[in-house]
Design an enzyme around this catalytic site. Structure first.
Site, PDB file in Angstrom:
ATOM      1  N   ARG A 193       0.850  -1.194   0.000  1.00 21.41           N
ATOM      2  CA  ARG A 193       0.000   0.000   0.000  1.00 21.41           C
ATOM      3  C   ARG A 193       0.884   1.243   0.000  1.00 21.41           C
ATOM      4  O   ARG A 193       1.883   1.293   0.733  1.00 21.41           O
ATOM      5  CB  ARG A 193      -0.900   0.008   1.240  1.00 21.41           C
ATOM      6  CG  ARG A 193      -1.920  -1.091   1.208  1.00 21.41           C
ATOM      7  CD  ARG A 193      -2.965  -0.979   2.292  1.00 21.41           C
ATOM      8  NE  ARG A 193      -3.666  -2.247   2.374  1.00 21.41           N
ATOM      9  CZ  ARG A 193      -4.595  -2.652   1.510  1.00 21.41           C
ATOM     10  NH1 ARG A 193      -4.963  -1.860   0.524  1.00 21.41           N
ATOM     11  NH2 ARG A 193      -5.161  -3.836   1.638  1.00 21.41           N
ATOM     12  N   ASP A 194       0.507   2.210  -0.820  1.00 20.77           N
ATOM     13  CA  ASP A 194       1.254   3.462  -0.870  1.00 20.77           C
ATOM     14  C   ASP A 194       1.162   4.167   0.485  1.00 20.77           C
ATOM     15  O   ASP A 194       0.096   4.217   1.108  1.00 20.77           O
ATOM     16  CB  ASP A 194       0.714   4.368  -1.981  1.00 20.77           C
ATOM     17  CG  ASP A 194       1.688   5.467  -2.345  1.00 20.77           C
ATOM     18  OD1 ASP A 194       2.246   5.419  -3.457  1.00 20.77           O
ATOM     19  OD2 ASP A 194       1.894   6.377  -1.524  1.00 20.77           O
ATOM     20  N   ILE A 195       2.274   4.718   0.934  1.00 23.06           N
ATOM     21  CA  ILE A 195       2.323   5.376   2.241  1.00 23.06           C
ATOM     22  C   ILE A 195       1.507   6.671   2.248  1.00 23.06           C
ATOM     23  O   ILE A 195       1.080   7.147   3.298  1.00 23.06           O
ATOM     24  CB  ILE A 195       3.810   5.644   2.617  1.00 23.06           C
ATOM     25  CG1 ILE A 195       3.985   5.792   4.105  1.00 23.06           C
ATOM     26  CG2 ILE A 195       4.379   6.851   1.880  1.00 23.06           C
ATOM     27  CD1 ILE A 195       5.446   5.758   4.555  1.00 23.06           C
ATOM     28  N   HIS A 239       7.956   0.770 -10.433  1.00 26.09           N
ATOM     29  CA  HIS A 239       6.710   0.456  -9.736  1.00 26.09           C
ATOM     30  C   HIS A 239       5.542   0.917 -10.590  1.00 26.09           C
ATOM     31  O   HIS A 239       5.641   1.905 -11.324  1.00 26.09           O
ATOM     32  CB  HIS A 239       6.656   1.114  -8.356  1.00 26.09           C
ATOM     33  CG  HIS A 239       6.866   2.594  -8.397  1.00 26.09           C
ATOM     34  ND1 HIS A 239       8.110   3.154  -8.537  1.00 26.09           N
ATOM     35  CD2 HIS A 239       5.990   3.624  -8.342  1.00 26.09           C
ATOM     36  CE1 HIS A 239       7.998   4.470  -8.558  1.00 26.09           C
ATOM     37  NE2 HIS A 239       6.717   4.788  -8.449  1.00 26.09           N
ATOM     38  N   MET A 240       4.466   0.195 -10.480  1.00 27.37           N
ATOM     39  CA  MET A 240       3.218   0.540 -11.160  1.00 27.37           C
ATOM     40  C   MET A 240       2.195   0.863 -10.077  1.00 27.37           C
ATOM     41  O   MET A 240       2.013   0.101  -9.125  1.00 27.37           O
ATOM     42  CB  MET A 240       2.756  -0.653 -12.008  1.00 27.37           C
ATOM     43  CG  MET A 240       1.464  -0.429 -12.751  1.00 27.37           C
ATOM     44  SD  MET A 240       1.006  -1.934 -13.657  1.00 27.37           S
ATOM     45  CE  MET A 240       1.964  -1.703 -15.150  1.00 27.37           C
ATOM     46  N   HIS A 241       1.543   2.005 -10.215  1.00 27.34           N
ATOM     47  CA  HIS A 241       0.490   2.382  -9.272  1.00 27.34           C
ATOM     48  C   HIS A 241      -0.813   1.702  -9.694  1.00 27.34           C
ATOM     49  O   HIS A 241      -1.153   1.701 -10.880  1.00 27.34           O
ATOM     50  CB  HIS A 241       0.241   3.897  -9.305  1.00 27.34           C
ATOM     51  CG  HIS A 241       1.415   4.725  -8.902  1.00 27.34           C
ATOM     52  ND1 HIS A 241       1.491   5.347  -7.677  1.00 27.34           N
ATOM     53  CD2 HIS A 241       2.560   5.044  -9.556  1.00 27.34           C
ATOM     54  CE1 HIS A 241       2.628   6.030  -7.597  1.00 27.34           C
ATOM     55  NE2 HIS A 241       3.297   5.860  -8.737  1.00 27.34           N
ATOM     56  N   VAL A 261      10.508   7.908  -6.933  1.00 30.17           N
ATOM     57  CA  VAL A 261      11.286   6.752  -6.477  1.00 30.17           C
ATOM     58  C   VAL A 261      11.856   6.044  -7.711  1.00 30.17           C
ATOM     59  O   VAL A 261      11.103   5.557  -8.569  1.00 30.17           O
ATOM     60  CB  VAL A 261      10.436   5.770  -5.643  1.00 30.17           C
ATOM     61  CG1 VAL A 261      11.289   4.575  -5.220  1.00 30.17           C
ATOM     62  CG2 VAL A 261       9.857   6.463  -4.407  1.00 30.17           C
ATOM     63  N   ASN A 274       5.016   6.050 -13.823  1.00 34.42           N
ATOM     64  CA  ASN A 274       5.693   7.314 -14.088  1.00 34.42           C
ATOM     65  C   ASN A 274       7.133   7.021 -14.468  1.00 34.42           C
ATOM     66  O   ASN A 274       7.798   6.202 -13.834  1.00 34.42           O
ATOM     67  CB  ASN A 274       5.659   8.211 -12.848  1.00 34.42           C
ATOM     68  CG  ASN A 274       4.243   8.617 -12.482  1.00 34.42           C
ATOM     69  OD1 ASN A 274       3.428   8.902 -13.363  1.00 34.42           O
ATOM     70  ND2 ASN A 274       3.929   8.626 -11.200  1.00 34.42           N
TER      71      ASN A 274
HETATM   72  P1  5GP Z   1       6.315   7.877  -8.191  1.00 32.65           P
HETATM   73  O1  5GP Z   1       5.957   9.332  -8.251  1.00 32.65           O
HETATM   74  O2  5GP Z   1       7.799   7.635  -8.080  1.00 32.65           O
HETATM   75  O3  5GP Z   1       5.668   7.104  -9.301  1.00 32.65           O
HETATM   76  O4  5GP Z   1       5.617   7.362  -6.875  1.00 32.65           O
HETATM   77  C1  5GP Z   1       6.290   6.896  -5.750  1.00 32.65           C
HETATM   78  C2  5GP Z   1       5.250   6.525  -4.727  1.00 32.65           C
HETATM   79  O5  5GP Z   1       5.890   5.852  -3.663  1.00 32.65           O
HETATM   80  C3  5GP Z   1       4.511   7.737  -4.116  1.00 32.65           C
HETATM   81  O6  5GP Z   1       3.118   7.604  -4.338  1.00 32.65           O
HETATM   82  C4  5GP Z   1       4.885   7.664  -2.633  1.00 32.65           C
HETATM   83  O7  5GP Z   1       3.815   8.010  -1.779  1.00 32.65           O
HETATM   84  C5  5GP Z   1       5.285   6.202  -2.463  1.00 32.65           C
HETATM   85  N1  5GP Z   1       6.286   5.973  -1.424  1.00 32.65           N
HETATM   86  C6  5GP Z   1       7.456   6.648  -1.249  1.00 32.65           C
HETATM   87  N2  5GP Z   1       8.133   6.159  -0.209  1.00 32.65           N
HETATM   88  C7  5GP Z   1       7.379   5.143   0.293  1.00 32.65           C
HETATM   89  C8  5GP Z   1       7.569   4.231   1.397  1.00 32.65           C
HETATM   90  O8  5GP Z   1       8.552   4.258   2.120  1.00 32.65           O
HETATM   91  N3  5GP Z   1       6.560   3.310   1.592  1.00 32.65           N
HETATM   92  C9  5GP Z   1       5.458   3.249   0.801  1.00 32.65           C
HETATM   93  N4  5GP Z   1       4.554   2.311   1.091  1.00 32.65           N
HETATM   94  N5  5GP Z   1       5.267   4.083  -0.231  1.00 32.65           N
HETATM   95  C10 5GP Z   1       6.216   5.014  -0.484  1.00 32.65           C
END
Ligand code: 5GP
Ligand code: ZN
Length: 112
Positions: free
Chosen positions: A29-31, A100-102, A96, A87
């Site tokens: 789960r996203d934080i 990763h895929m949301h 990050v 992204n």
């Molecule tokens: P990006 O913008 O790189 O596609 O999204 C990275 C996602 O990772 C963001 O939605 C952010 O909230 C999530 N995220 C960043 N650090 C952590 C973490 O330590 N744990 C979790 N569960 N999600 C994280």
């Protein structure tokens, strides 16, 4: 990869709310969820972005949509629907640098 937050989660050095794991992916789960359901489908292999995917990685990515479908069903969002987003790079807002895929769902999503 040293210093990578998702590698730390995969290695168990940082906690996460993990809902699925197989040989190639973990799903957490996203934080900082932006929708009621906000999952991250993360490669166990450190691949910085879509730009760094190499031909030998094709086996990993052959299952990414099957994983998405599986966790969508597990979360009970497969009928109402969900969005899958990747992204890549700064203009897309990638923060990050580990693939990763949301998976976004659980309520009506804003139009792209
Ligand atoms: P990006 O913008 O790189 O596609 O999204 C990275 C996602 O990772 C963001 O939605 C952010 O909230 C999530 N995220 C960043 N650090 C952590 C973490 O330590 N744990 C979790 N569960 N999600 C994280
Ligand atoms: Zn990593």
């Amino acid at each position: 990869m040293k210093g990578c937050v998702f590698c730390k989660i995969i290695n168990g050095d940082l906690p996460s709310d993990k809902i699925y794991e197989d040989d190639s992916f973990i799903v957490i789960r996203d934080i900082n969820p932006v929708y009621r359901t906000h999952l991250l489908i993360i490669t166990k292999k450190h691949i910085s972005s879509v730009n760094e995917i190499e031909d030998p990685d094709r086996d990993i990515f052959s299952t990414v949509f099957l994983v998405a479908k599986k966790v969508a069903a597990k979360e009970g969002v497969e009928v109402n629907g969900y969005r899958l987003t990747v992204n890549c790079g700064k203009d897309a807002g990638q923060i990050v640098s580990h693939f990763h895929m949301h998976l976004l769902a659980g309520e009506p999503l804003r139009n792209l």
